[in-house]
Design an enzyme around this catalytic site. Sequence first.
Site, PDB file in Angstrom:
ATOM      1  N   GLY A  11       0.649  -1.158   0.022  1.00 26.22           N
ATOM      2  CA  GLY A  11      -0.112   0.008   0.203  1.00 26.22           C
ATOM      3  C   GLY A  11       0.778   1.204  -0.247  1.00 26.22           C
ATOM      4  O   GLY A  11       1.870   1.120   0.576  1.00 26.22           O
ATOM      5  N   ARG A  25      19.072  10.798  -4.106  1.00 29.81           N
ATOM      6  CA  ARG A  25      20.099  11.929  -4.034  1.00 29.81           C
ATOM      7  C   ARG A  25      21.453  11.486  -3.133  1.00 29.81           C
ATOM      8  O   ARG A  25      22.194  11.884  -3.581  1.00 29.81           O
ATOM      9  CB  ARG A  25      19.452  13.340  -3.689  1.00 29.81           C
ATOM     10  N   ASP A 103       5.227  -5.388   5.781  1.00 33.35           N
ATOM     11  CA  ASP A 103       5.899  -6.489   5.945  1.00 33.35           C
ATOM     12  C   ASP A 103       5.797  -7.472   4.826  1.00 33.35           C
ATOM     13  O   ASP A 103       6.812  -8.316   4.728  1.00 33.35           O
ATOM     14  CB  ASP A 103       4.963  -7.162   7.116  1.00 33.35           C
ATOM     15  N   THR A 126       4.099   2.430   5.668  1.00 30.87           N
ATOM     16  CA  THR A 126       2.952   2.049   5.778  1.00 30.87           C
ATOM     17  C   THR A 126       2.182   2.995   6.474  1.00 30.87           C
ATOM     18  O   THR A 126       2.625   3.106   7.753  1.00 30.87           O
ATOM     19  CB  THR A 126       2.647   0.525   6.120  1.00 30.87           C
ATOM     20  N   ASP A 128       0.006   2.148   8.431  1.00 33.31           N
ATOM     21  CA  ASP A 128      -0.492   1.229   9.979  1.00 33.31           C
ATOM     22  C   ASP A 128       0.348   1.362  11.034  1.00 33.31           C
ATOM     23  O   ASP A 128      -0.085   1.043  12.043  1.00 33.31           O
ATOM     24  CB  ASP A 128      -0.478  -0.406   9.475  1.00 33.31           C
ATOM     25  N   ARG A 155     -17.920  15.483  13.729  1.00 33.33           N
ATOM     26  CA  ARG A 155     -18.285  16.127  14.856  1.00 33.33           C
ATOM     27  C   ARG A 155     -19.367  17.328  14.783  1.00 33.33           C
ATOM     28  O   ARG A 155     -20.272  17.271  15.267  1.00 33.33           O
ATOM     29  CB  ARG A 155     -17.180  16.611  15.827  1.00 33.33           C
ATOM     30  N   ARG A 172      -5.171  -1.925   9.339  1.00 32.91           N
ATOM     31  CA  ARG A 172      -5.152  -3.549   9.498  1.00 32.91           C
ATOM     32  C   ARG A 172      -5.412  -4.113  10.867  1.00 32.91           C
ATOM     33  O   ARG A 172      -6.370  -3.810  11.465  1.00 32.91           O
ATOM     34  CB  ARG A 172      -4.014  -3.988   8.757  1.00 32.91           C
ATOM     35  N   ALA A 187     -12.830  11.311  20.654  1.00 25.01           N
ATOM     36  CA  ALA A 187     -13.837  10.414  20.543  1.00 25.01           C
ATOM     37  C   ALA A 187     -14.397   9.880  21.868  1.00 25.01           C
ATOM     38  O   ALA A 187     -13.597   9.510  22.869  1.00 25.01           O
ATOM     39  CB  ALA A 187     -13.209   8.920  19.886  1.00 25.01           C
ATOM     40  N   ARG A 256      -5.045   7.344   3.065  1.00 25.81           N
ATOM     41  CA  ARG A 256      -3.857   7.017   2.245  1.00 25.81           C
ATOM     42  C   ARG A 256      -3.271   8.014   1.521  1.00 25.81           C
ATOM     43  O   ARG A 256      -1.980   8.049   1.235  1.00 25.81           O
ATOM     44  CB  ARG A 256      -3.903   5.583   1.487  1.00 25.81           C
TER      45      ARG A 256
HETATM   46  O1  F6P Z   1      -1.446  -1.526   4.802  1.00 25.17           O
HETATM   47  C1  F6P Z   1      -2.092  -0.257   4.401  1.00 25.17           C
HETATM   48  C2  F6P Z   1      -3.548  -0.371   4.199  1.00 25.17           C
HETATM   49  O2  F6P Z   1      -4.188   0.949   3.767  1.00 25.17           O
HETATM   50  C3  F6P Z   1      -4.458  -0.970   5.657  1.00 25.17           C
HETATM   51  O3  F6P Z   1      -4.616  -0.370   6.559  1.00 25.17           O
HETATM   52  C4  F6P Z   1      -5.643  -1.559   4.846  1.00 25.17           C
HETATM   53  O4  F6P Z   1      -6.006  -2.543   5.415  1.00 25.17           O
HETATM   54  C5  F6P Z   1      -4.973  -1.970   3.410  1.00 25.17           C
HETATM   55  O5  F6P Z   1      -3.906  -1.249   3.153  1.00 25.17           O
HETATM   56  C6  F6P Z   1      -5.933  -1.898   2.339  1.00 25.17           C
HETATM   57  O6  F6P Z   1      -5.281  -2.477   1.090  1.00 25.17           O
HETATM   58  P1  F6P Z   1      -5.724  -2.375  -0.387  1.00 25.17           P
HETATM   59  O7  F6P Z   1      -5.575  -0.878  -0.917  1.00 25.17           O
HETATM   60  O8  F6P Z   1      -4.963  -3.262  -1.101  1.00 25.17           O
HETATM   61  O9  F6P Z   1      -7.228  -2.439  -0.388  1.00 25.17           O
END
Ligand code: F6P
Length: 324
Positions: A11, A25, A103, A126, A128, A155, A172, A187, A256
């Site tokens: 991702g 660089r 990973d 990542t 995550d 909110r 994840r 929250a 993302r």
């Molecule tokens: O690992 C990053 C992540 O955005 C996770 O938070 C999420 O579960 C997963 O990738 C989603 O993956 P994809 O973009 O392949 O649907």
Amino acid sequence: ISKVGIFTSGGDAPGMNACIRAAVRTALHAGKSVTGIYQGYQGMIDANFQEMNSRSVSNIIQMGGTILKTARCDVFRTPEGRKQAYHNLKKAGIDGLIAIGGDGTFTGAEILSREYDIPIICIPGTIDNDLYGSDFTLGYDTATNTVIEAIDKIRDTAASHDRLFFVEVMGRDSGCIALNAGIAGGAEAILLPEKSTAIEKLCTQLESAAKSKKSSTIVIVAEGEENGGAYNVAKEVKSRFNFYDTKVTILGHLQRGGSPSSFDRVLASRLGFAAVRHLLAGETRVMVGLCGNEIKTTPLEEVLNKKVYKLSEDMLEMMDVLSI
Ligand code: F6P
């Protein structure tokens, strides 16, 4: 090493471009050639390569996504796929690799560099924040800020209508985004993969929030928590306690994207710089990471096998206290 290959895989995460810029660089500064490998392991198999110079990475430090593109590649899991990838790397003269990802990316790197004679340094990228060996992964800070911005907006409308919102966030199996964004966004409850929360307990909390005349209630649901996500949790809660008008928001992939935060840009630059320095010093199969305020290396084997728990107990306790 004379030619460094660099790629992003898995991702995408904000900060990857800043990291590519730093790595390219640093390698050029050391007199090495650099090849960009497009679409991660898939690009290795397809020989999707492009020579890079200093200008190839101009004006990208502020950009989200990854200019090198990314993919999740099943063929690379096979010995034939890796053989083809190595053949292409050798043919292109690439004799050292920098991999940015999570990973899955590191598993591929570990196997490739054991099967074939090619050194690889990995960089944690990542949203995550689920990797051992680095306090933070690239993109996590930006993603958390994106979530906070979304919670603030939700909110406004929640308070105007006296509504209860269940907001599902990514991560994840990690609750880092959920816990930190939940606390920063005020929250009322946070459901995490690392800690089980019975729906009954949640309902009791929501009931007391309603009794104390809260005009809006926001529950953050981490995508990996045990009740099956925000829609399920909302359904379960509604069947037991139907005081509020209830809505569900899944933030999804917008988490993302976006321009990386200052923290992610600096982290990306430090990690990209350090990764190339370690590669050129003859190291392999390690991940560079931020530990305290220092950049350290951890063997990939350790990164992949050690369980990571990044939630702090005081924050979990504080969560319940501050949400009354
Ligand atoms: O690992 C990053 C992540 O955005 C996770 O938070 C999420 O579960 C997963 O990738 C989603 O993956 P994809 O973009 O392949 O649907």
